[in-house]
Design a protein around this motif. Structure first.
Motif, PDB file in Angstrom:
ATOM      1  N   PRO A 269       0.783  -1.243   0.000  1.00 45.11           N
ATOM      2  CA  PRO A 269       0.000   0.000   0.000  1.00 45.11           C
ATOM      3  C   PRO A 269       0.814   1.291   0.000  1.00 45.11           C
ATOM      4  O   PRO A 269       0.489   2.232  -0.736  1.00 45.11           O
ATOM      5  N   LYS A 270       1.856   1.383   0.819  1.00 40.83           N
ATOM      6  CA  LYS A 270       2.639   2.612   0.858  1.00 40.83           C
ATOM      7  C   LYS A 270       3.358   2.843  -0.455  1.00 40.83           C
ATOM      8  O   LYS A 270       3.390   3.969  -0.984  1.00 40.83           O
ATOM      9  N   LEU A 271       3.939   1.784  -1.010  1.00 34.88           N
ATOM     10  CA  LEU A 271       4.633   1.920  -2.286  1.00 34.88           C
ATOM     11  C   LEU A 271       3.648   2.254  -3.403  1.00 34.88           C
ATOM     12  O   LEU A 271       3.971   3.015  -4.324  1.00 34.88           O
TER      13      LEU A 271
ATOM     14  N   SER B  19      12.761   5.163 -13.622  1.00 37.10           N
ATOM     15  CA  SER B  19      13.957   5.979 -13.863  1.00 37.10           C
ATOM     16  C   SER B  19      13.748   7.415 -13.393  1.00 37.10           C
ATOM     17  O   SER B  19      14.671   8.045 -12.862  1.00 37.10           O
ATOM     18  N   LEU B  20      12.534   7.947 -13.564  1.00 33.78           N
ATOM     19  CA  LEU B  20      12.265   9.313 -13.112  1.00 33.78           C
ATOM     20  C   LEU B  20      12.298   9.419 -11.591  1.00 33.78           C
ATOM     21  O   LEU B  20      12.812  10.400 -11.039  1.00 33.78           O
ATOM     22  N   LEU B  21      11.733   8.431 -10.914  1.00 36.95           N
ATOM     23  CA  LEU B  21      11.780   8.435  -9.447  1.00 36.95           C
ATOM     24  C   LEU B  21      13.214   8.481  -8.947  1.00 36.95           C
ATOM     25  O   LEU B  21      13.558   9.271  -8.062  1.00 36.95           O
ATOM     26  N   HIS B  22      14.074   7.635  -9.512  1.00 38.85           N
ATOM     27  CA  HIS B  22      15.462   7.594  -9.079  1.00 38.85           C
ATOM     28  C   HIS B  22      16.232   8.835  -9.529  1.00 38.85           C
ATOM     29  O   HIS B  22      17.068   9.354  -8.777  1.00 38.85           O
ATOM     30  N   ASP B  23      15.965   9.314 -10.748  1.00 38.63           N
ATOM     31  CA  ASP B  23      16.642  10.518 -11.231  1.00 38.63           C
ATOM     32  C   ASP B  23      16.341  11.712 -10.338  1.00 38.63           C
ATOM     33  O   ASP B  23      17.233  12.523 -10.043  1.00 38.63           O
ATOM     34  N   ASP B  24      15.072  11.848  -9.929  1.00 35.94           N
ATOM     35  CA  ASP B  24      14.707  12.981  -9.081  1.00 35.94           C
ATOM     36  C   ASP B  24      15.479  12.959  -7.764  1.00 35.94           C
ATOM     37  O   ASP B  24      15.880  14.005  -7.247  1.00 35.94           O
TER      38      ASP B  24
ATOM     39  N   ARG C 247       4.349  19.416  -9.759  1.00 36.81           N
ATOM     40  CA  ARG C 247       4.092  19.119  -8.340  1.00 36.81           C
ATOM     41  C   ARG C 247       5.409  18.767  -7.662  1.00 36.81           C
ATOM     42  O   ARG C 247       6.394  18.431  -8.326  1.00 36.81           O
ATOM     43  N   PRO C 248       5.440  18.835  -6.322  1.00 36.48           N
ATOM     44  CA  PRO C 248       6.646  18.387  -5.618  1.00 36.48           C
ATOM     45  C   PRO C 248       6.974  16.942  -5.981  1.00 36.48           C
ATOM     46  O   PRO C 248       6.071  16.107  -6.159  1.00 36.48           O
ATOM     47  N   THR C 249       8.246  16.645  -6.115  1.00 37.42           N
ATOM     48  CA  THR C 249       8.657  15.288  -6.459  1.00 37.42           C
ATOM     49  C   THR C 249       8.332  14.314  -5.330  1.00 37.42           C
ATOM     50  O   THR C 249       8.161  14.709  -4.171  1.00 37.42           O
ATOM     51  N   ALA C 250       8.252  13.031  -5.689  1.00 40.28           N
ATOM     52  CA  ALA C 250       7.834  12.014  -4.719  1.00 40.28           C
ATOM     53  C   ALA C 250       8.769  11.957  -3.517  1.00 40.28           C
ATOM     54  O   ALA C 250       8.320  11.803  -2.374  1.00 40.28           O
TER      55      ALA C 250
ATOM     56  N   TYR D 114       7.447  12.123   0.269  1.00 40.27           N
ATOM     57  CA  TYR D 114       7.409  10.901   1.070  1.00 40.27           C
ATOM     58  C   TYR D 114       8.766  10.500   1.645  1.00 40.27           C
ATOM     59  O   TYR D 114       8.839   9.569   2.441  1.00 40.27           O
ATOM     60  N   GLY D 115       9.834  11.190   1.228  1.00 41.49           N
ATOM     61  CA  GLY D 115      11.163  10.847   1.689  1.00 41.49           C
ATOM     62  C   GLY D 115      11.944  10.052   0.657  1.00 41.49           C
ATOM     63  O   GLY D 115      11.372   9.376  -0.205  1.00 41.49           O
ATOM     64  N   VAL D 116      13.259  10.140   0.772  1.00 37.45           N
ATOM     65  CA  VAL D 116      14.146   9.486  -0.193  1.00 37.45           C
ATOM     66  C   VAL D 116      13.943   7.973  -0.193  1.00 37.45           C
ATOM     67  O   VAL D 116      13.851   7.337  -1.254  1.00 37.45           O
TER      68      VAL D 116
END
Length: 348
Positions: A44-46, A106-111, A122-125, A129-131
């Motif tokens: 759920p969190k992911l 790739s975008l999640l990790h790149d950010d 919008r603010p990045t994930a 939610y934290g790194v």
């Protein structure tokens, strides 16, 4: 690339824009339901983090209307149609979902690695939610991509593309610490990071629809060349793009001191401008609006923006030659051509 040829490409793009927008909408209609079902399998969190990043809901999980363009799945499905018509679409749907999963991974990790604060207006994930949660959500999307893409040879294509993406990211991180980056290395980086994914999308779509390996390889090369053109224009927009369209501030890449392709080309063309760019980039503290204005003027005067647009034209022409060589049905080749031109000439 002559101005006449470039203008002809631009006019074709404008005439075909409605058809391409319909194609992208049809792609979302086909891919989104399966994409959502796939992401729903996550813890759920992911799932919350991934869905926020993708644009399905807000920070609390309440639905919102944002969504990505679906460019890579559109190329996967379009290449499948080019091989075997509408019959190839159903068989290529898992591949289309897989490439979109990899793109969002790739975008999640790149950010995280780039420290970007804004994605899709919008603010990045990671900021929300934290790194740790952002990295794990990206990992989960990657695992889903491997799970849904299908058996060999599709998993081989996917894994080779992922290895190239990782190699490109390592090169990108190392280039941040260097001042001696030739334009050719910057182009190689674009091919590894952007061309690899779009090339794999085209190859996976073609293979899923029953293309012979040699034909699928032509679609892959088509996508790779187009991916570099896409990155060149993305880099131009990273310097000059309108915030309302890009979701980022004017000169966003300059504020990050990014050595994008137009910057590399400007530095290669003139030693004095190279020294001035490095002087501003090397300044301690955050850069301001006047710094961005100064850098943009230096890059434009040195021909960095003009070179990037011309190189994008050249890459597009190469891609279209490869598309013709692949032997797509005329109607589907026309649609792929229009999609390729729209990607390259967006907001120019």
């Amino acid at each position: 690339m002559s101005e006449t040829i470039s203008a002809a490409h631009t006019s074709v793009s404008l005439l075909a824009k409605r058809e391409v927008m319909q194609l992208l909408a049809q792609t979302r209609d086909l891919v989104d339901p399966e994409y959502r079902r796939t992401v729903d399998r996550l813890q759920p969190k992911l799932r919350l983090v991934a869905g926020y990043h993708i644009g399905w809901w807000d920070t609390e999980g309440l639905p919102c209307a944002q969504h990505g363009k679906g460019i890579r799945p559109a190329f996967a499905l379009s290449c499948a149609r080019a091989v075997s018509g509408e019959a190839g679409v159903a068989s290529s749907l898992p591949a289309a979902v897989a490439v979109e999963l990899v793109h969002d991974f790739s975008l999640l990790h790149d950010d995280v690695m780039d420290g970007d604060l804004v994605r899709r207006h919008r603010p990045t994930a990671w900021k929300v939610y934290g790194v740790g949660h952002a990295i794990l959500a990206g990992d989960a999307l990657l695992a889903l991509a491997v799970n849904v893409v299908g058996g060999a040879p599709l998993t081989v294509v996917l894994s080779e593309m992922l290895l190239e993406l990782c190699a490109g990211q390592v090169r990108d991180l190392e280039c941040e610490q260097r001042s001696d980056i030739p334009v050719e290395e910057g182009l190689l980086l674009a091919e590894e990071k952007t061309g690899a994914l779009l090339g794999a999308a085209c190859q996976l779509g073609a293979l899923s629809a029953g293309a012979e390996p040699d034909t699928a390889a032509l679609y892959r090369r088509f996508g790779r060349e187009l991916g570099v053109a896409f990155q060149l224009i993305d880099d131009v927009l990273g310097l000059t793009g309108v915030p309302g369209r890009t979701g980022k501030p004017v000169g966003a890449d300059l504020l990050r001191r990014k050595k994008s392709l137009p910057v590399l080309a400007a530095m290669a063309s003139d030693a004095s401008r190279r020294a001035e760019i490095f002087r501003v980039y090397g300044r301690e503290g955050a850069l301001g609006d006047r710094d961005v204005e100064r850098l943009l003027r230096l890059i434009e005067e040195a021909g960095g923006l003009a070179w990037a647009r011309a190189e994008a034209d050249r890459r597009l022409n190469t891609a279209l030659e490869l598309l013709r060589e692949a032997g797509a049905a005329p109607a589907e080749e026309r649609k792929l051509r229009a999609l390729a031109e729209l990607v390259t000439y967006r907001d120019r």
